[in-house]
Design a protein around this motif. Structure first.
Motif, mmCIF file in Angstrom:
data_model
loop_
_atom_site.group_PDB
_atom_site.id
_atom_site.type_symbol
_atom_site.label_atom_id
_atom_site.label_comp_id
_atom_site.label_asym_id
_atom_site.label_seq_id
_atom_site.Cartn_x
_atom_site.Cartn_y
_atom_site.Cartn_z
ATOM 1 N N VAL A 158 6.468 -2.080 16.998
ATOM 2 C CA VAL A 158 6.522 -0.924 16.315
ATOM 3 C C VAL A 158 8.116 -0.709 15.589
ATOM 4 N N ALA A 159 7.923 -0.651 14.474
ATOM 5 C CA ALA A 159 9.235 -0.519 13.566
ATOM 6 C C ALA A 159 10.032 -1.733 14.063
ATOM 7 N N GLY A 160 9.499 -2.816 14.374
ATOM 8 C CA GLY A 160 10.416 -4.005 14.571
ATOM 9 C C GLY A 160 10.747 -4.138 16.069
ATOM 10 N N ALA A 191 5.753 6.649 16.799
ATOM 11 C CA ALA A 191 5.961 5.804 16.184
ATOM 12 C C ALA A 191 6.493 6.006 14.568
ATOM 13 N N ALA A 192 6.449 7.395 14.226
ATOM 14 C CA ALA A 192 7.311 7.841 13.043
ATOM 15 C C ALA A 192 8.627 7.933 13.338
ATOM 16 N N LEU A 193 8.931 8.493 14.588
ATOM 17 C CA LEU A 193 10.211 8.608 15.125
ATOM 18 C C LEU A 193 11.158 7.298 14.979
ATOM 19 N N ASN A 226 5.120 7.632 7.346
ATOM 20 C CA ASN A 226 5.036 7.708 8.771
ATOM 21 C C ASN A 226 5.025 9.008 9.312
ATOM 22 N N LEU A 227 5.780 9.884 9.118
ATOM 23 C CA LEU A 227 5.899 11.265 9.420
ATOM 24 C C LEU A 227 4.817 12.148 9.138
#
Lengths: 260, 260
Positions: A136-138, A106-108, B103-104
């Motif tokens: 996630v992230a759109g 998700a962070a990526l 996020n990271l």
DNA sequence: ATGCCTTTGTGAACGCGTGCACAAAGATGG
DNA sequence: CCATCTTTGTGCACGCGTTCACAAAGGCAT
């Protein structure tokens, strides 16, 4: 460095040394920053400082790309940005898929540094049916079952693996079978892949371990320095090898210098 | 590799080459897996395969640590796990702080690979007051104002920076002033730090850019191969240097081989 | 036009890392 | 106790990467 070439020992691709290729993104980042500040030209000395490298190294790196500088002046920032971008293949669009949408995945997906460099997150894939459809992230997460179709429909050549270690090898095989030829692996496993497939790995805990090694060394030196200053006798460096008398079990010998 | 030594050009610390240190965590991981399967001994050949390296290289790496193998048999797994752990400084507890809980940062806080290697997340720090007190991975986020106190109270020597690029340099300075001497930097910036401080960087987009370079090259080769097969004339390798005739502006020359 | 000054581009030397190939060492079986 | 077989540990050579140092090249002032 968090990564290391897994494959391709040091083949200089098209005459450009691997070490140079690894630095080009660094130069590009520094140049982009200069470009945004509308700086027209930059000398190798200035740019090297901004990128954190030696200026001679930077000039040699650029010499592999061609003679893009002007003696007595320096390098044209905009021109160099373009040349490096082109050399790295960033003038084209690279669709990528991220497999494994946990915390890291998700962070990526949310990471801004991708889009700004020509990388487009084409799809997010996860094995958990509960995740399917959830954005996630759109971007809606898709299920692993559709992996092959997603890869081929989007013409994806680059895959990012952010799954647990246990799933990574199998995921890589499916990605490769579907047409992926470059993999960025965040799972803490050694992937075995056929020739022609590039794998780069990023292992967060490895980086910390390397730091710990140096940190321990610093602590040891410091202790030795203090001991020397106070006149104490410093324990000699542990005799390795034959000195490992007892052998067997996590108590063979004790660190000669123990940090506080 | 996602990282690269920023400092300490290649100083072999205590006789152990930097390249070897970077591989020790890899061996450790493979050995830990063997240990969990209760494998008593392993040969250099087997272990090398599991770690994805050459067996001669592995033996040479271990030779820097001492003579820990038995000829004709191999290496004692448990013993080697301990020796490498000790060499890397993992037999002690390393409190780390993570600065920048986006996020990271949150993904890092949740990352299991830290705790299992002796790294303990002592605190999470963020500049956003709205984050303060909110638990992430079971640890309440603290505000940047208390950074110095947190570092010294917990005896932290290792810091992880996961802030936006703009804040990274300042955060690093505060960390260092408070006593941190090793930094793992995820922010896409070159940190300038005083001597004696180790910085390792992980840049996600750099890794992708390196993959893109090789990917582009593969596409080019493939195109050339296809062209050769169909009898087409292949454009010669672009003449770099003096051939950059027009100069100036992002259209100086065009890639001789353009991938589909 | 000419000379000076700045900065590039690169030849050459050096050092680190890698991999081969083999001798030394130990286990194992008779 | 000896012979054989396996596997380590390492001497050596080679190649890549880094750095120095300088000649060539271009701008700029006079």
């Amino acid at each position: 460095m968090a990564t290391g070439r897994t494959h391709r020992p040091a083949t200089r691709s098209r005459g450009i040394p691997e070490a140079t290729v690894a630095r080009l993104p660094l130069y590009l980042r520094a140049l982009t920053a200069l470009s945004e500040r509308s700086v027209p030209t930059v000398s190798s000395e200035e740019l090297a400082a901004a990128a954190g490298v030696n200026s001679a190294k930077l000039r040699k790196d650029f010499s592999y790309l061609g003679s893009y500088g002007t003696r007595g002046v320096g390098y044209d920032v905009e021109y160099l940005v373009y040349q490096i971008s082109r050399e790295l293949g960033l003038t084209q669009d690279w669709p990528v898929v991220i497999v494994g949408i946990g915390n890291l995945g998700a962070a990526l997906a949310n990471y801004g540094g991708f889009a700004s460099r020509g990388f487009r997150v084409a799809a997010l894939i996860d094995a958990d049916p509960a995740m399917a459809g959830k954005p996630v992230a759109g971007i809606p997460v898709q299920h692993t079952d559709d992996l092959e179709k997603i890869i081929s429909d989007n013409g994806v050549h680059i895959g990012v693996i952010a799954t647990p270690a246990g799933a990574a090898q199998q995921v890589s095989e499916r990605l490769i079978a579907a047409g992926v030829t470059s993999i960025l692996n965040f799972a803490p496993t050694v992937l075995s892949v056929p020739d022609g497939v590039d794998v780069r790995k990023v292992d967060l805990s490895i980086e910390l371990q390397i730091l710990a090694f140096h940190e321990q060394r610093k602590a040891g030196e410091e202790a030795a320095a203090v001991a020397a200053a106070t006149g104490d006798v410093v324990a000699p460096p542990p005799l390795r090898g034959s000195a490992a008398a007892s052998r067997k079990g996590p108590d063979g010998d004790v660190p000669a210098v123990m940090p506080a």
